[in-house]
Write an enzyme that holds these catalytic residues in place. Structure first.
Site, PDB file in Angstrom:
ATOM      1  N   SER A 297       0.864  -1.193   0.000  1.00 20.40           N
ATOM      2  CA  SER A 297       0.000   0.000   0.000  1.00 20.40           C
ATOM      3  C   SER A 297       0.897   1.239   0.000  1.00 20.40           C
ATOM      4  O   SER A 297       2.104   1.137   0.255  1.00 20.40           O
ATOM      5  CB  SER A 297      -0.886   0.013   1.246  1.00 20.40           C
TER       6      SER A 297
ATOM      7  N   ASP B 253      -1.007  -1.511  -4.078  1.00 23.54           N
ATOM      8  CA  ASP B 253      -2.394  -1.595  -3.593  1.00 23.54           C
ATOM      9  C   ASP B 253      -2.950  -0.170  -3.439  1.00 23.54           C
ATOM     10  O   ASP B 253      -2.308   0.678  -2.804  1.00 23.54           O
ATOM     11  CB  ASP B 253      -2.337  -2.310  -2.230  1.00 23.54           C
ATOM     12  N   HIS B 254      -4.106   0.081  -4.011  1.00 25.06           N
ATOM     13  CA  HIS B 254      -4.773   1.390  -3.857  1.00 25.06           C
ATOM     14  C   HIS B 254      -3.910   2.586  -4.264  1.00 25.06           C
ATOM     15  O   HIS B 254      -3.825   3.575  -3.521  1.00 25.06           O
ATOM     16  CB  HIS B 254      -5.275   1.599  -2.419  1.00 25.06           C
TER      17      HIS B 254
ATOM     18  N   ASP C 262      -6.827   3.268  -8.042  1.00 22.56           N
ATOM     19  CA  ASP C 262      -8.134   3.283  -7.392  1.00 22.56           C
ATOM     20  C   ASP C 262      -8.765   4.663  -7.573  1.00 22.56           C
ATOM     21  O   ASP C 262      -8.542   5.582  -6.795  1.00 22.56           O
ATOM     22  CB  ASP C 262      -7.968   2.949  -5.904  1.00 22.56           C
TER      23      ASP C 262
ATOM     24  N   GLY D   7     -10.555  -3.564   6.906  1.00 25.90           N
ATOM     25  CA  GLY D   7     -10.372  -3.508   8.355  1.00 25.90           C
ATOM     26  C   GLY D   7     -11.016  -4.678   9.084  1.00 25.90           C
ATOM     27  O   GLY D   7     -11.541  -5.616   8.477  1.00 25.90           O
TER      28      GLY D   7
ATOM     29  N   ILE E 186      -6.126  -9.836   1.316  1.00 24.98           N
ATOM     30  CA  ILE E 186      -6.193 -10.121   2.755  1.00 24.98           C
ATOM     31  C   ILE E 186      -5.034  -9.416   3.458  1.00 24.98           C
ATOM     32  O   ILE E 186      -3.870  -9.681   3.162  1.00 24.98           O
ATOM     33  CB  ILE E 186      -6.139 -11.651   3.002  1.00 24.98           C
ATOM     34  N   ASP E 187      -5.369  -8.534   4.347  1.00 28.27           N
ATOM     35  CA  ASP E 187      -4.367  -7.820   5.143  1.00 28.27           C
ATOM     36  C   ASP E 187      -4.691  -7.933   6.636  1.00 28.27           C
ATOM     37  O   ASP E 187      -3.883  -8.396   7.440  1.00 28.27           O
ATOM     38  CB  ASP E 187      -4.332  -6.343   4.699  1.00 28.27           C
TER      39      ASP E 187
HETATM   40  P1  13P Z   1      -8.801  -6.516   4.715  1.00 30.82           P
HETATM   41  O1  13P Z   1      -8.752  -5.295   5.581  1.00 30.82           O
HETATM   42  O2  13P Z   1     -10.154  -7.141   4.763  1.00 30.82           O
HETATM   43  O3  13P Z   1      -7.721  -7.467   5.006  1.00 30.82           O
HETATM   44  O4  13P Z   1      -8.617  -6.018   3.184  1.00 30.82           O
HETATM   45  C1  13P Z   1      -7.336  -5.778   2.659  1.00 30.82           C
HETATM   46  C2  13P Z   1      -7.390  -5.090   1.338  1.00 30.82           C
HETATM   47  O5  13P Z   1      -8.398  -5.008   0.657  1.00 30.82           O
HETATM   48  C3  13P Z   1      -6.133  -4.518   0.836  1.00 30.82           C
HETATM   49  O6  13P Z   1      -6.322  -3.810  -0.346  1.00 30.82           O
HETATM   50  O1  G3H Z   2      -6.602  -1.565   1.815  1.00 30.51           O
HETATM   51  C1  G3H Z   2      -5.852  -1.316   2.725  1.00 30.51           C
HETATM   52  C2  G3H Z   2      -4.794  -2.270   3.130  1.00 30.51           C
HETATM   53  O2  G3H Z   2      -5.219  -3.072   4.196  1.00 30.51           O
HETATM   54  C3  G3H Z   2      -3.516  -1.537   3.439  1.00 30.51           C
HETATM   55  O3  G3H Z   2      -3.613  -0.854   4.636  1.00 30.51           O
HETATM   56  O4  G3H Z   2      -2.958   1.478   4.057  1.00 30.51           O
HETATM   57  O5  G3H Z   2      -2.861   0.647   6.419  1.00 30.51           O
HETATM   58  O6  G3H Z   2      -1.205  -0.161   4.733  1.00 30.51           O
HETATM   59  P1  G3H Z   2      -2.599   0.357   4.986  1.00 30.51           P
HETATM   60 ZN    ZN Z   3      -8.191  -2.832  -0.529  1.00 31.34          ZN
END
Ligand code: 13P
Ligand code: G3H
Ligand code: ZN
Length: 330
Positions: free
Chosen positions: A56, A93-94, A115, A190, A276-277
């Site tokens: 991210s 990511d994003h 995004d 989250g 999955i994070d």
């Molecule tokens: P979670 O917060 O459900 O793990 O989602 C992670 C995510 O979408 C990262 O882009």
């Molecule tokens: O979509 C969000 C991911 O879980 C990444 O989270 O921006 O706190 O690193 P973060």
């Molecule tokens: Zn996400």
């Protein structure tokens, strides 16, 4: 300028094609540090799964983009050393701007997400198209997004979902040229995906959230058959981790995730990447809290980060084997 190909990474194109045909999903696990990366690679090598290492913009700030890139390159070498050259994608990511996506592409990422979901539709199309043009010139694949997930992502929070409108997907995909599309069908980011009042109680007193909108997913698949779909916000918030965290001094109240059976079902459709994070964060926190509570004299970081890494590895092995179905597909 570094090409991801020199680092041993791959883009998502082939992986998604095979995942849709084979009715499974590729895991996209976020990482910010060495222990997370080691756990992801150990689990995916042992389970013979392809994997998307996801960064991210927060991770980039936290860990430094140069270190992350070398870690991804190291991950490819590490996988080989562990015995299997699994396909590894390094994905942004994003991403929220063209400049950020370009910087990642120039720096060795093999895949980026732009995004634009918070923008008006036409602005999302224009921004996504611009990223696709640059990315494709470097054989980097691009994920776009339509629809807004409820919850918090990179410090931006949305109170409610705005589900993906199936009538927009065909136009978006053809105008932008994206390689995959993240959609909103009821997942969110989250550990607090649903409020208790949105859930029902099962026989064991467990909160059961409303099901994902598989009807919207089916409608989208009908309009863009065989096109790779991505699910964000797909942590399941395992109750055992919440319990351990709370037992050892944490305070996670009414944390509810997406039931794993629903993700299993989604993996069998055109959903071919599942993010999955949060579950990893919970696994690590549970393990660290347990060590701190049981061994208060311990102060060697390896003595708590080691168990956290082991717990993470177990979690990821479970996900690829029992939820995403990507085990044995490398
Ligand atoms: P979670 O917060 O459900 O793990 O989602 C992670 C995510 O979408 C990262 O882009
Ligand atoms: O979509 C969000 C991911 O879980 C990444 O989270 O921006 O706190 O690193 P973060
Ligand atoms: Zn996400």
């Amino acid at each position: 300028m570094v090409s991801y190909k020199e680092l041993g990474l791959v883009n998502t194109r082939e992986l998604f094609k095979k995942a849709i045909e084979g009715k499974y999903a590729i895991p996209a696990f976020n990482f910010n540090n060495m222990e997370q990366m080691q756990a992801i690679i150990q689990a995916c090598v042992e389970k013979k799964s392809p994997v998307i290492l996801q960064v991210s913009s927060g991770a980039r700030k936290y860990a430094n983009q140069t270190l992350l890139r070398y870690m991804a390159q190291g991950a490819c070498e590490y996988a080989k050393e562990l015995g299997l050259n699994i396909p590894i994608v390094l994905h942004l990511d994003h991403g929220d701007t063209f400049e950020l996506c370009k910087s990642c592409i120039d720096f060795g990422f093999s895949s980026v997400m732009i995004d634009g979901s918070a923008h008006a539709y036409d602005d999302n199309v224009a921004l996504t198209k611009k990223v696709v043009e640059y990315a494709h010139a470097h054989d980097v694949t691009v994920e776009g997004e339509l629809g807004v997930l409820a919850g918090v992502e990179d410090e931006v929070s949305h109170e409610t979902h705005s589900y993906t409108r199936p009538e927009e997907v065909e136009d978006f995909v053809s105008k932008t040229g994206v390689d995959s599309l993240a959609i909103s069908i009821g997942t969110s980011h989250g550990a607090y995906k649903f409020k208790p009042e949105q859930c029902t109680l099962d026989a064991d007193g467990k909160l059961v959230p409303p099901p994902l909108r598989f009807d919207i997913l089916a409608e989208i698949e009908k309009r863009i058959p065989g096109f790779p779909i991505v699910l964000h916000g797909s942590s399941s918030v395992p109750q055992q981790y919440v319990d351990i965290i709370n037992q050892y001094g944490g305070k996670l109240e009414a944390a509810v995730g997406i039931p794993e059976e629903q993700l299993r079902k989604a993996s069998e459709s055109a959903v071919c990447k599942i993010n999955i994070d949060s579950d990893g964060r919970l696994a690590m926190t549970a393990a660290v809290r347990e060590v701190f509570a049981k061994k208060p004299a311990e102060f060697d970081p390896r003595k708590y980060l080691g168990p956290a890494r082991d717990e993470l590895k177990k979690l990821y092995m479970h996900k690829v084997e029992n939820v995403l179905g990507s085990a044995g597909k490398a």
